[in-house]
Design an enzyme around this catalytic site. Structure first.
Site, PDB file in Angstrom:
ATOM      1  CB  THR A  11     -33.107 -98.649 -27.077  1.00 30.44           C
ATOM      2  OG1 THR A  11     -33.975 -99.214 -28.025  1.00 30.44           O
ATOM      3  CG2 THR A  11     -33.016 -99.575 -25.895  1.00 30.44           C
ATOM      4  CB  CYS A 168     -32.076 -89.132 -24.996  1.00 29.79           C
ATOM      5  SG  CYS A 168     -31.830 -90.162 -26.447  1.00 29.79           S
ATOM      6  CB  THR A 171     -34.979 -91.831 -24.245  1.00 30.22           C
ATOM      7  OG1 THR A 171     -33.728 -92.330 -24.722  1.00 30.22           O
ATOM      8  CG2 THR A 171     -35.348 -92.559 -22.971  1.00 30.22           C
TER       9      THR A 171
END
Length: 182
Positions: A11, A168, A171
């Site tokens: 997230t 990331c 993500t």
């Protein structure tokens, strides 16, 4: 970072407030350990009568519980987002069941952007940009770099989330974006 298969990651949620708009964008990836379990989770949604938008980072079931509780507080305190969030934070911190929930939330209406934590914090960022979650700091840095460019709030959010997704591993680029006139 571990390879523990029970360790859920993921997230990135980003809020950008600019040019009479407030936007919350969230990616769709849910990871368990080093495995992507889902790529199209919806972590951003409108609340209330559509005059509040929110995004969450953390355990999905916990976040759904908190969304339901927040909607009840918004109905109880119409037009008073800060009060509704403070009341939720009080419950979250003191209720035996709720205090075990692990999530962060960004909530916004036309006037305010707030970050809610399980520690009972209700924070209003000083700028119109805030990021949470595993890629939150990457998205935040990118959005701050773009905020003075000739881009809309949504364009900034999308570009910043793309940058976060390129850095990331928790993500992705499958975004959900909600916006309100501010």
């Amino acid at each position: 970072m571990t390879n523990d298969p029970i360790n859920w990651h993921g997230t990135t949620i980003l809020t950008v407030r600019k040019g009479g708009k407030v936007v919350i964008a969230g990616d769709g990836q849910v990871s368990m350990g080093d495995t992507i379990m889902k790529g199209n989770a919806r972590k951003v949604r409108p609340l209330g009568k559509g005059d509040v938008i929110a995004g969450f980072a953390g355990a999905t079931a916990d976040a759904m519980t908190l969304f339901e509780r927040l909607e009840a507080k918004i109905e109880q305190y119409p037009g008073q987002l800060t009060r509704a969030c403070v009341e939720l934070a009080k419950d979250w911190r003191t209720d035996r069941f709720l205090r075990r929930l692990e999530a962060l939330m960004i909530v916004a209406d036309k006037e305010a952007t707030l970050v809610l934590t399980g520690n009972g914090d209700v924070l209003e960022p000083e700028s119109g940009v805030v990021g949470i979650g595993s890629g939150g700091n990457y998205a935040l840095a990118a959005a701050r770099a773009l905020i003075d460019m000739d881009l809309s709030a949504e364009e900034i959010a999308r570009k910043a989330m793309g940058i976060a997704a390129s850095i990331c591993v928790y993500t992705n680029n499958n975004l959900t974006v909600e916006s309100l006139d501010a």
